[in-house]
Design a protein around this motif. Structure first.
Motif, PDB file in Angstrom:
ATOM      1  N   SER A   2       0.833  -1.210  -0.026  1.00  0.00           N
ATOM      2  CA  SER A   2       0.063   0.084   0.095  1.00  0.00           C
ATOM      3  C   SER A   2       0.922   1.546  -0.128  1.00  0.00           C
ATOM      4  CB  SER A   2      -1.025   0.059   1.355  1.00  0.00           C
ATOM      5  OG  SER A   2      -0.203   0.201   2.406  1.00  0.00           O
ATOM      6  N   VAL A   3       0.394   2.346  -0.584  1.00  0.00           N
ATOM      7  CA  VAL A   3       0.885   3.439  -0.646  1.00  0.00           C
ATOM      8  C   VAL A   3       0.247   4.640   0.199  1.00  0.00           C
ATOM      9  CG1 VAL A   3       1.886   5.497  -2.198  1.00  0.00           C
ATOM     10  CG2 VAL A   3       1.738   3.394  -3.077  1.00  0.00           C
ATOM     11  N   ARG A   4       1.059   5.267   1.379  1.00  0.00           N
ATOM     12  CA  ARG A   4       0.493   6.097   2.011  1.00  0.00           C
ATOM     13  C   ARG A   4       1.116   7.520   1.711  1.00  0.00           C
ATOM     14  NH1 ARG A   4       1.070   3.921   8.182  1.00  0.00           N
ATOM     15  NH2 ARG A   4       0.181   1.771   7.680  1.00  0.00           N
ATOM     16  N   THR A   5      -0.002   8.377   1.688  1.00  0.00           N
ATOM     17  CA  THR A   5       0.456   9.751   1.429  1.00  0.00           C
ATOM     18  C   THR A   5       0.131  10.773   2.416  1.00  0.00           C
ATOM     19  OG1 THR A   5      -1.901  10.412   0.757  1.00  0.00           O
ATOM     20  CG2 THR A   5      -0.540   9.464  -1.052  1.00  0.00           C
ATOM     21  N   GLN A   6       1.086  11.662   2.684  1.00  0.00           N
ATOM     22  CA  GLN A   6       0.846  12.464   3.694  1.00  0.00           C
ATOM     23  C   GLN A   6      -0.058  13.427   3.609  1.00  0.00           C
ATOM     24  OE1 GLN A   6       2.790  12.267   6.472  1.00  0.00           O
ATOM     25  NE2 GLN A   6       4.137  10.535   5.884  1.00  0.00           N
ATOM     26  N   VAL A   7      -1.189  13.365   4.784  1.00  0.00           N
ATOM     27  CA  VAL A   7      -2.321  14.186   4.722  1.00  0.00           C
ATOM     28  C   VAL A   7      -2.021  15.156   5.869  1.00  0.00           C
ATOM     29  CG1 VAL A   7      -4.717  14.514   5.098  1.00  0.00           C
ATOM     30  CG2 VAL A   7      -3.677  12.559   3.699  1.00  0.00           C
ATOM     31  N   ARG A   8      -2.027  16.397   5.506  1.00  0.00           N
ATOM     32  CA  ARG A   8      -1.839  17.523   6.727  1.00  0.00           C
ATOM     33  C   ARG A   8      -3.462  17.846   6.937  1.00  0.00           C
ATOM     34  NH1 ARG A   8       1.614  22.802   6.181  1.00  0.00           N
ATOM     35  NH2 ARG A   8       1.250  23.623   8.414  1.00  0.00           N
ATOM     36  N   PRO A   9      -3.734  17.762   8.328  1.00  0.00           N
ATOM     37  CA  PRO A   9      -4.973  18.344   8.866  1.00  0.00           C
ATOM     38  C   PRO A   9      -5.011  19.901   8.380  1.00  0.00           C
ATOM     39  CG  PRO A   9      -3.532  17.944  10.640  1.00  0.00           C
ATOM     40  CD  PRO A   9      -2.560  17.553   9.491  1.00  0.00           C
ATOM     41  N   VAL A  10      -6.544  20.330   8.247  1.00  0.00           N
ATOM     42  CA  VAL A  10      -6.832  21.613   7.932  1.00  0.00           C
ATOM     43  C   VAL A  10      -7.352  22.202   9.008  1.00  0.00           C
ATOM     44  CG1 VAL A  10      -8.043  23.222   6.289  1.00  0.00           C
ATOM     45  CG2 VAL A  10      -6.918  20.953   5.353  1.00  0.00           C
ATOM     46  N   SER A  11      -6.857  23.213   9.660  1.00  0.00           N
ATOM     47  CA  SER A  11      -7.469  23.989  10.543  1.00  0.00           C
ATOM     48  C   SER A  11      -7.772  25.268  10.235  1.00  0.00           C
ATOM     49  CB  SER A  11      -6.712  23.717  11.746  1.00  0.00           C
ATOM     50  OG  SER A  11      -5.320  24.134  11.917  1.00  0.00           O
ATOM     51  N   THR A  12      -8.790  25.835  10.800  1.00  0.00           N
ATOM     52  CA  THR A  12      -9.286  27.194  10.528  1.00  0.00           C
ATOM     53  C   THR A  12      -8.816  28.150  11.710  1.00  0.00           C
ATOM     54  OG1 THR A  12     -11.367  27.041  11.615  1.00  0.00           O
ATOM     55  CG2 THR A  12     -11.179  26.621   9.235  1.00  0.00           C
ATOM     56  N   PRO A  13      -8.655  29.332  11.612  1.00  0.00           N
ATOM     57  CA  PRO A  13      -8.237  30.133  12.792  1.00  0.00           C
ATOM     58  C   PRO A  13      -9.061  30.007  13.890  1.00  0.00           C
ATOM     59  CG  PRO A  13      -7.908  31.376  10.514  1.00  0.00           C
ATOM     60  CD  PRO A  13      -8.734  30.116  10.127  1.00  0.00           C
ATOM     61  N   SER A  14     -10.314  29.977  13.734  1.00  0.00           N
ATOM     62  CA  SER A  14     -11.280  29.575  14.873  1.00  0.00           C
ATOM     63  C   SER A  14     -10.775  28.595  15.577  1.00  0.00           C
ATOM     64  CB  SER A  14     -12.849  29.814  14.489  1.00  0.00           C
ATOM     65  OG  SER A  14     -12.915  28.794  13.613  1.00  0.00           O
ATOM     66  N   ASP A  15     -10.405  27.526  14.857  1.00  0.00           N
ATOM     67  CA  ASP A  15     -10.177  26.113  15.550  1.00  0.00           C
ATOM     68  C   ASP A  15      -8.766  26.447  16.111  1.00  0.00           C
ATOM     69  OD1 ASP A  15     -12.177  24.874  14.591  1.00  0.00           O
ATOM     70  OD2 ASP A  15     -11.244  23.974  12.877  1.00  0.00           O
ATOM     71  N   VAL A  16      -7.868  27.084  15.918  1.00  0.00           N
ATOM     72  CA  VAL A  16      -6.739  27.319  16.467  1.00  0.00           C
ATOM     73  C   VAL A  16      -7.023  28.325  17.444  1.00  0.00           C
ATOM     74  CG1 VAL A  16      -4.526  28.544  16.321  1.00  0.00           C
ATOM     75  CG2 VAL A  16      -5.284  27.265  14.194  1.00  0.00           C
ATOM     76  N   ALA A  17      -7.764  29.312  17.610  1.00  0.00           N
ATOM     77  CA  ALA A  17      -8.188  30.232  18.789  1.00  0.00           C
ATOM     78  C   ALA A  17      -8.751  29.269  19.960  1.00  0.00           C
ATOM     79  CB  ALA A  17      -8.894  31.213  18.480  1.00  0.00           C
ATOM     80  N   GLU A  18      -9.770  28.450  19.402  1.00  0.00           N
ATOM     81  CA  GLU A  18     -10.358  27.611  20.447  1.00  0.00           C
ATOM     82  C   GLU A  18      -9.402  26.989  21.235  1.00  0.00           C
ATOM     83  OE1 GLU A  18     -14.100  24.468  20.676  1.00  0.00           O
ATOM     84  OE2 GLU A  18     -13.788  25.687  18.824  1.00  0.00           O
ATOM     85  N   LEU A  19      -8.550  26.075  20.336  1.00  0.00           N
ATOM     86  CA  LEU A  19      -7.666  25.371  21.177  1.00  0.00           C
ATOM     87  C   LEU A  19      -6.576  26.253  21.959  1.00  0.00           C
ATOM     88  CD1 LEU A  19      -6.216  22.566  21.232  1.00  0.00           C
ATOM     89  CD2 LEU A  19      -4.775  23.150  19.262  1.00  0.00           C
ATOM     90  N   CYS A  20      -6.188  27.250  21.651  1.00  0.00           N
ATOM     91  CA  CYS A  20      -5.316  27.928  22.584  1.00  0.00           C
ATOM     92  C   CYS A  20      -6.177  28.445  23.712  1.00  0.00           C
ATOM     93  CB  CYS A  20      -5.018  29.481  21.789  1.00  0.00           C
ATOM     94  SG  CYS A  20      -3.614  29.036  20.624  1.00  0.00           S
ATOM     95  N   THR A  21      -7.522  28.776  23.735  1.00  0.00           N
ATOM     96  CA  THR A  21      -8.236  29.122  24.792  1.00  0.00           C
ATOM     97  C   THR A  21      -8.279  27.760  25.777  1.00  0.00           C
ATOM     98  OG1 THR A  21     -10.406  28.699  23.810  1.00  0.00           O
ATOM     99  CG2 THR A  21      -9.445  30.964  24.019  1.00  0.00           C
ATOM    100  N   LEU A  22      -8.387  26.717  25.201  1.00  0.00           N
ATOM    101  CA  LEU A  22      -8.619  25.336  26.053  1.00  0.00           C
ATOM    102  C   LEU A  22      -7.300  25.137  26.608  1.00  0.00           C
ATOM    103  CD1 LEU A  22     -10.377  22.920  23.912  1.00  0.00           C
ATOM    104  CD2 LEU A  22     -11.136  24.200  25.714  1.00  0.00           C
ATOM    105  N   MET A  23      -6.128  25.663  26.135  1.00  0.00           N
ATOM    106  CA  MET A  23      -4.688  25.176  26.711  1.00  0.00           C
ATOM    107  C   MET A  23      -4.589  26.278  27.897  1.00  0.00           C
ATOM    108  SD  MET A  23      -2.330  24.219  23.321  1.00  0.00           S
ATOM    109  CE  MET A  23      -1.478  25.610  23.273  1.00  0.00           C
ATOM    110  N   VAL A  24      -5.060  27.546  27.581  1.00  0.00           N
ATOM    111  CA  VAL A  24      -4.754  28.695  28.536  1.00  0.00           C
ATOM    112  C   VAL A  24      -5.748  28.586  29.868  1.00  0.00           C
ATOM    113  CG1 VAL A  24      -4.425  30.931  28.749  1.00  0.00           C
ATOM    114  CG2 VAL A  24      -3.642  30.108  26.947  1.00  0.00           C
ATOM    115  N   GLU A  25      -6.924  27.704  29.595  1.00  0.00           N
ATOM    116  CA  GLU A  25      -7.969  27.879  30.551  1.00  0.00           C
ATOM    117  C   GLU A  25      -7.519  27.279  31.795  1.00  0.00           C
ATOM    118  OE1 GLU A  25     -12.100  25.601  30.942  1.00  0.00           O
ATOM    119  OE2 GLU A  25     -11.474  26.489  29.308  1.00  0.00           O
TER     120      GLU A  25
END
Length: 62
Positions: A2-25
């Motif tokens: 099998s051949v594997r291709t590298q897939v990069r997850p797509v995240s929006t700026p709102s997802d990144v901001a939500e993740l940052c608030t969860l890490m800082v909470e």
């Protein structure tokens, strides 16, 4: 094979901001468990049960 291709997850700026608030909470404070409060009805039922219960048997005289 099998051949594997590298897939990069797509995240929006709102997802990144939500993740940052969860890490800082801040974590919530840990408190003591709730203590049981005496209940007057339970004490009354226990007293009533003790009054109604038969007395201890006595050994017969010889």
């Amino acid at each position: 094979m099998s051949v594997r291709t590298q897939v990069r997850p797509v995240s929006t700026p709102s997802d990144v901001a939500e993740l940052c608030t969860l890490m800082v909470e801040p974590e919530s404070t840990v408190t003591d468990p709730p203590l049981p409060m005496p209940n007057a009805a339970g004490g009354l039922a226990l007293l009533l049960g003790l009054l109604i219960s038969p007395s201890t048997p006595k050994e017969p005289r010889k």
